[in-house]
Design an enzyme around this catalytic site. Structure first.
Site, PDB file in Angstrom:
ATOM      1  CE1 TYR A  55      37.057  38.933  31.065  1.00 50.93           C
ATOM      2  CE2 TYR A  55      38.885  38.729  29.568  1.00 50.93           C
ATOM      3  CZ  TYR A  55      37.685  38.938  29.731  1.00 50.93           C
ATOM      4  OH  TYR A  55      36.863  39.168  28.635  1.00 50.93           O
ATOM      5  CD  GLU A  56      38.515  39.848  40.774  1.00 47.20           C
ATOM      6  OE1 GLU A  56      38.460  39.822  41.810  1.00 47.20           O
ATOM      7  OE2 GLU A  56      37.410  40.240  40.111  1.00 47.20           O
ATOM      8  CB  SER A  57      41.429  34.840  36.158  1.00 48.45           C
ATOM      9  OG  SER A  57      41.188  35.275  34.901  1.00 48.45           O
ATOM     10  N   GLY A  58      43.977  37.201  36.226  1.00 44.23           N
ATOM     11  CA  GLY A  58      45.221  37.611  36.000  1.00 44.23           C
ATOM     12  C   GLY A  58      45.577  37.697  34.656  1.00 44.23           C
ATOM     13  N   GLY A 135      37.640  42.135  43.210  1.00 46.13           N
ATOM     14  CA  GLY A 135      38.648  43.013  43.098  1.00 46.13           C
ATOM     15  C   GLY A 135      38.104  44.382  42.986  1.00 46.13           C
TER      16      GLY A 135
END
Length: 258
Positions: A55-58, A135
């Site tokens: 996920y884009e949150s890492g 992203g």
């Protein structure tokens, strides 16, 4: 025994099931919230038990106990394989070529797989202002391939000319002297069927329709002269087992199912 009405899929269920099947044999998926999350979680229970979701949150290797409502939802962290900083996620995981499939959504797409998630209408006075890129540019440029799920298939969404190009695919990037590492958009799953292309230099073309949908309907709903495969398949409808998993195991609270 389930009734016929209980087996009838909603548009969200149809898109999620068809998208999940496309993930067979894929290993790492960069997923957005919403339909991509539904598709990846269903794929984990069916065609791709080995799938690793990023996920884009890492968050890498997420194993949420229930569906996240945002990419920052704490449920993603519990049980995850790793939580990375943004430089590590984008600089090492994405740019390092470790993502097989990037899963994106869009408001508009063109024949080459360029995406618009910024504005509908004129930039200065838009009819609708959208969230923007996030992203998505990095996902497009560095994923092995990109799948797009579109809730609406009409000439405004599938357009000959984007109102704004938020996320250029590799063909457009190459024209500007930039060489992305990925193939760009290779699959588009819509309410009418599936469009596909092999990669750079090819336009999207119609390869499959949903039951009851004709090739002529899809072409009429597309804002360019859509290429059609020599043999157009009919997408198998969601099975009772797929719908049960989606409704009872993946999203029983109907966070994203509509």
């Amino acid at each position: 025994m389930a009734t016929a009405a209980a087996r009838t899929p909603t548009p969200s269920e149809l898109l999620s099931v068809v998208a999940s099947r496309e993930l067979a044999s894929r290993r790492t998926v960069f997923a957005g919230i919403g339909l991509p999350t539904l598709a990846t979680e269903l794929a984990r229970l069916t065609v791709a038990p080995q799938i690793e979701v990023v996920y884009e949150s890492g968050v890498c290797g997420a194993h949420p106990s229930h569906l996240p409502e945002t990419i920052a939802d704490a449920v993603l962290i519990s049980g995850a394989e790793a939580v990375l900083s943004m430089p590590a996620l984008f600089g090492c995981v994405l740019q390092g070529g470790h993502i097989d499939v990037g899963f994106l959504g869009a408001a508009q797409i063109d024949r080459w797989g360029n995406l618009n998630t910024s504005v509908i209408g004129d930039w200065e006075r838009p009819d609708v202002r959208l969230p923007g890129s996030g992203g998505a540019i990095e996902v497009m440029a560095n994923s092995g391939e990109v799948f797009v799920v579109m809730r609406r298939h009409n000439p405004r969404s599938f357009t000959g000319t984007l109102d704004f190009c938020t996320t250029p695919g590799p063909d457009r990037a190459l024209a500007e002297g930039i060489r992305p590492s990925g193939a760009g958009v290779t699959r588009v799953i819509t309410e009418l069927g599936v469009l596909a292309r092999a990669g750079v230099g090819e336009e999207l073309r119609l390869v499959a329709v949903h039951p009851g949908v004709t090739v002529e309907q899809v072409r009429a709903a597309t804002g360019w002269d859509l290429e059609v495969a020599d043999a157009v398949d009919t997408v198998p409808p969601p099975s009772a087992a797929e719908l049960r998993l989606l409704r009872e195991d993946v999203d029983p609270g109907r966070v994203y199912l509509r």
